[in-house]
Structure formats: structure tokens, C-alpha cells
Design a protein around this motif. Structure first.
Motif, PDB file in Angstrom:
ATOM      1  N   TRP A  56     100.217 -10.537 -11.371  1.00 54.54           N
ATOM      2  CA  TRP A  56      99.848 -11.270 -10.163  1.00 54.54           C
ATOM      3  C   TRP A  56      98.457 -11.867 -10.326  1.00 54.54           C
ATOM      4  O   TRP A  56      97.506 -11.202 -10.712  1.00 54.54           O
ATOM      5  N   VAL A  97     106.412 -20.576 -13.219  1.00 49.98           N
ATOM      6  CA  VAL A  97     106.187 -19.475 -12.292  1.00 49.98           C
ATOM      7  C   VAL A  97     105.350 -19.964 -11.110  1.00 49.98           C
ATOM      8  O   VAL A  97     104.332 -20.640 -11.296  1.00 49.98           O
ATOM      9  N   SER A 125     102.256 -18.262 -18.622  1.00 52.66           N
ATOM     10  CA  SER A 125     103.640 -17.941 -18.277  1.00 52.66           C
ATOM     11  C   SER A 125     104.457 -17.727 -19.539  1.00 52.66           C
ATOM     12  O   SER A 125     104.111 -18.255 -20.606  1.00 52.66           O
ATOM     13  N   GLU A 165     103.622 -18.461  -7.363  1.00 50.15           N
ATOM     14  CA  GLU A 165     103.262 -17.305  -6.556  1.00 50.15           C
ATOM     15  C   GLU A 165     102.881 -17.778  -5.154  1.00 50.15           C
ATOM     16  O   GLU A 165     102.308 -18.860  -4.994  1.00 50.15           O
ATOM     17  N   ARG A 176     103.670 -10.609  -0.890  1.00 54.39           N
ATOM     18  CA  ARG A 176     103.398 -11.334  -2.124  1.00 54.39           C
ATOM     19  C   ARG A 176     104.722 -11.581  -2.827  1.00 54.39           C
ATOM     20  O   ARG A 176     105.534 -10.652  -2.951  1.00 54.39           O
ATOM     21  N   ARG A 204     101.671 -16.158  -1.045  1.00 55.53           N
ATOM     22  CA  ARG A 204     101.261 -15.024  -0.219  1.00 55.53           C
ATOM     23  C   ARG A 204     101.292 -15.470   1.237  1.00 55.53           C
ATOM     24  O   ARG A 204     100.796 -16.537   1.584  1.00 55.53           O
ATOM     25  N   GLU A 247     100.664 -22.294  -8.699  1.00 59.86           N
ATOM     26  CA  GLU A 247     101.560 -22.517  -9.835  1.00 59.86           C
ATOM     27  C   GLU A 247     100.862 -21.990 -11.080  1.00 59.86           C
ATOM     28  O   GLU A 247      99.805 -22.484 -11.475  1.00 59.86           O
ATOM     29  N   VAL A 248     101.436 -20.968 -11.674  1.00 62.27           N
ATOM     30  CA  VAL A 248     100.808 -20.314 -12.819  1.00 62.27           C
ATOM     31  C   VAL A 248     100.792 -21.286 -13.998  1.00 62.27           C
ATOM     32  O   VAL A 248     101.817 -21.910 -14.307  1.00 62.27           O
ATOM     33  N   LEU A 276     105.717  -9.165 -11.164  1.00 65.64           N
ATOM     34  CA  LEU A 276     105.086  -9.389  -9.868  1.00 65.64           C
ATOM     35  C   LEU A 276     103.863  -8.494  -9.701  1.00 65.64           C
ATOM     36  O   LEU A 276     102.811  -8.938  -9.228  1.00 65.64           O
ATOM     37  N   THR A 288     110.390 -17.408 -10.433  1.00 60.94           N
ATOM     38  CA  THR A 288     110.418 -17.809 -11.840  1.00 60.94           C
ATOM     39  C   THR A 288     111.597 -18.744 -12.063  1.00 60.94           C
ATOM     40  O   THR A 288     112.741 -18.408 -11.739  1.00 60.94           O
ATOM     41  N   ARG A 319     106.931 -13.876  -6.053  1.00 64.01           N
ATOM     42  CA  ARG A 319     106.846 -14.573  -7.348  1.00 64.01           C
ATOM     43  C   ARG A 319     108.212 -15.173  -7.658  1.00 64.01           C
ATOM     44  O   ARG A 319     109.214 -14.457  -7.712  1.00 64.01           O
TER      45      ARG A 319
END
Length: 383
Positions: free
Chosen positions: A281, A61, A55, A63, A75, A65, A49-50, A277, A79, A77
Motif C-alpha cells: 500500500w 494498479v 507494479s 489504489e 482502503r 481510500r 495510480e501506482v 493490499l 489490479t 486496491r
């Protein structure tokens, strides 16, 4: 087919994208818990979690993988944003962009199922930005004006693939079930199914008259969108017969798969989402972090080398200017102008700097005086 006068970049073959709206509350909590469960079950490699300070304002946001068959890394993303001009009870809009290491295959799992717990055929918590249910059979409005509005919105929204199915007769319970359940996993959360009742066929085709396609009676059509893909063919988008008896509509599935494989233009906002993205990243593996640090070291070394070269060039230029000024003063043939003294502008257009440079050049090539006051050229006897 309807086209746009301005060409848009196409969706890369490695990219999977869609968007929707989560109508329930606490969307971020739902995503966070689902990702944590998938990581614990080793379905995904990792997620992040960004932080809010990294952000865009008003965005959450996430992410993730993971690896699909043949050990291909994906990968993705997600939002989350608040619904514009709506209250807190309207939920949050979400935009999802995923990219694989090779061209996307529709047999791979849907990235939407990685971020959201899709536990039913039709998840009641997910709709399109226009309010249509994802994974459900959406009846077209009875009012013709509202129906035209829905179809126009479907044509403009390039984030999903829209299919219109005509019910030649009122279907039973099996026929009312969504046909999207027969699609490959990678398409199930990208296709919106519209249902036209038996008496709506003429009105639907009138609303689609500018799109270049029409719905066959008892059949279906894939809407080409606006702008339409250059290689889209109206004949390939139409399916003459769709049986609503619970059997697999192979003709419709094939038409959707063919259309999804076409190079389609990026939707509005798609280019920015893809750039975020790729450029923002932050969920890196240890090897990726080491590679990034090496790139940073190389970049700093190049910048330092460029600064050193610039410094040396400036130093060399200063030394040459100092040498020229020394020659200028030692000759004494030309008096340096006093700083406070001003001279009228040279009407020839030559600047003082250019005049000084020319003086330096004359001094540089003037023969040095001998001890008796004459130049070497004067002392040389004529032949």
C-alpha cells in the motif's frame, strides 16, 4: 458439502473482494476518470495510480481510500491484467480487494462502484472470468454438458457467491429482471445469478449432486463452493419458493446474507491479492507517512545498535586472542608451528584450533617461574 483436504486460510471479516473482466477497451482510462470524478465530488478521500516501475510486470494498479458511515476508513486496491490466451479485444481482468478498519457491513457501498461506473442494473461491460454477466440473470446453457461445465466453474470460483434460481414457469418481463438488485449494496457486485428454465430442474440437481445441495422446484439455492465453509448448512442455503413477479425475494436475500457472513476460505490468488493490499500500500496520508518514517528510523537505529554490539564483540574477542598469543610467545615452552610445515592429521579427531585452545588454557593456569628457575610450588617446603 464438498470439502478440500487442505485447509485454506479464511477471508478476514474486514475484507471485501471480488474479480471480473472488463470487456470494453481502455479499462485503465475508465477507472482513472471515474476515480477522478469521485474525488472531485468528495465521495472518496484520495486515489493513486501506482507507477509501472512499482507494479508487477503486465499489471496496472489503482489504489483508493474513502470513508463509509461512522467514519470507518476503507482502503482498496484494483489490479488490471490482460486476459490470458486472448487478444486485445477481450478486455482486461480485474481483481479488487478492499479492507475496512472494522468488520465489513453489507450496507456499506460496494467497492466495485468506487472503481467502475456502474450506471445500469446490468453493466454490459462487466462479466465474470467465466463469461457470465455481473448483475444480470444468466440463463444456464441448454446443452447439459455446457451446463455442468458452468456449474462446476461456479463451484470452484470462490471470488463470487453463485445463486441458482429455478423458473417454475416462463417468467414475464418483470420476472426476467435480475434478483441481485434487491441485495444490500455490499453484495450486488459479488453475487452471480443463474437461471434454470422449467424443464432443467432434474439436470441441474444431477449436476449439483456432489455439492450437497439441490434446487427446490420454483425455488433457489446458494452454491456452497469448493471448499465449502465449515459452518454451511444445506437447509440454510435452499429457498423453497421464489416469486418471479418483480416482488422482493426476502427468503433468497436472507439466505445470501447469511452465507456471506460465514467465514469462507480465501479463493485461489486471494491470499496474494490481500498481501499486496496490506504490504504494498502506497496511498498514505501525511500522518501515515510520518509514522512510517518513524518506524524506519527505529528500524535503522536497532540495526545500527546490533552492528555496534557485533563490532564490540569482535573487538573483545580479538583482544583476548592477542593477549593469549602474547602469553603463548613469552613462555617459550611451546614452539609455534611454522606456517609452511604440515603435520599428519590427528587421529584422535582433535582439530589444530582445539589443540591451540587447550594449550592456551594450560599456559593460563601454569604457575609462573621464579628467579632461580623453579616454580613457586617447588619452592614451598613440604609441611
Amino acid at each position: 458439502m464438498s470439502t478440500s483436504p487442505s485447509a485454506r486460510p479464511t477471508i478476514p471479516s474486514t475484507v471485501w473482494s471480488t474479480r471480473g473482466r472488463h470487456t470494453a477497451t481502455a479499462a485503465a482510462d475508465v477507472v482513472r476518470e471515474h476515480l477522478r470524478r469521485l474525488k472531485d465530488d468528495q465521495v472518496i478521500d484520495d486515489f493513486k495510480e501506482v507507477p509501472d516501475d512499482e507494479s508487477p510486470e503486465g499489471h496496472r494498479v489503482f489504489e483508493a481510500r474513502w470513508r463509509v458511515p461512522d467514519a470507518v476508513t476503507v482502503r482498496a486496491r484494483l489490479t488490471l491484467t490482460d486476459v490470458p490466451e486472448a487478444g486485445s479485444d477481450a478486455g482486461q481482468e480485474w481483481t479488487l480487494v478492499a479492507e475496512a478498519e472494522r468488520p465489513w457491513e453489507q450496507r456499506w457501498p460496494s467497492p466495485a462502484a468506487v472503481f467502475w461506473p456502474w450506471e445500469y442494473e446490468s453493466d454490459p461491460d462487466h462479466v465474470t472470468p467465466t463469461g457470465l454477466r455481473l448483475g444480470d440473470a444468466n440463463p444456464l446453457p441448454a446443452d447439459e454438458q455446457d451446463m455442468r461445465r458452468v456449474l462446476r466453474g461456479a463451484q470452484r470460483d470462490g471470488w463470487s457467491i453463485d445463486v441458482v434460481v429455478h423458473e417454475a414457469m416462463t417468467p414475464d418481463a418483470m420476472g426476467r429482471r435480475p434478483l441481485t438488485r434487491f441485495l444490500p449494496p455490499g453484495l450486488r457486485h459479488r453475487v452471480v445469478e443463474h437461471r434454470a428454465s422449467p424443464h432443467q430442474l432434474r439436470a441441474v440437481n444431477y449436476a449439483l449432486r456432489d455439492s450437497g445441495v439441490e434446487v427446490p422446484r420454483g425455488g433457489a439455492v446458494v452454491l456452497p463452493g469448493t471448499p465449502a465453509p465449515p459452518d454451511a448448512d444445506a437447509a440454510d442455503l435452499a429457498v423453497r419458493t421464489v416469486f418471479l413477479d418483480g416482488s422482493e425475494p426476502t427468503g433468497l436475500v436472507d439466505a445470501v446474507v447469511r452465507f456471506a457472513a460465514l467465514p469462507r476460505p480465501l479463493p485461489d490468488g486471494g491470499q496474494e491479492a490481500l498481501a499486496a493490499l496490506r504490504d504494498d500500500w502506497s496511498l498514505l496520508t501525511l500522518e501515515e507517512e510520518l509514522a512510517r518514517e518513524r518506524r524506519l528510523v527505529a528500524m535503522y537505529a536497532e540495526a545500527l545498535e546490533a552492528m555496534t554490539k557485533s563490532r564490540d564483540l569482535y573487538r573483545e574477542a580479538a583482544e583476548r586472542a592477542h593477549e593469549a598469543l602474547t602469553v603463548y610467545r613469552e613462555t617459550g615452552s611451546v614452539e609455534a608451528p611454522e606456517p609452511q610445515q604440515t603435520k599428519p592429521a590427528d587421529k584422535s579427531g582433535t582439530s589444530p584450533l582445539q589443540q591451540l585452545t587447550r594449550t592456551f588454557e594450560r599456559l593460563k593456569w601454569r604457575p609462573a617461574p621464579s628467579s632461580n628457575g623453579t616454580t613457586e610450588a617447588e619452592e614451598t617446603p613440604e609441611s
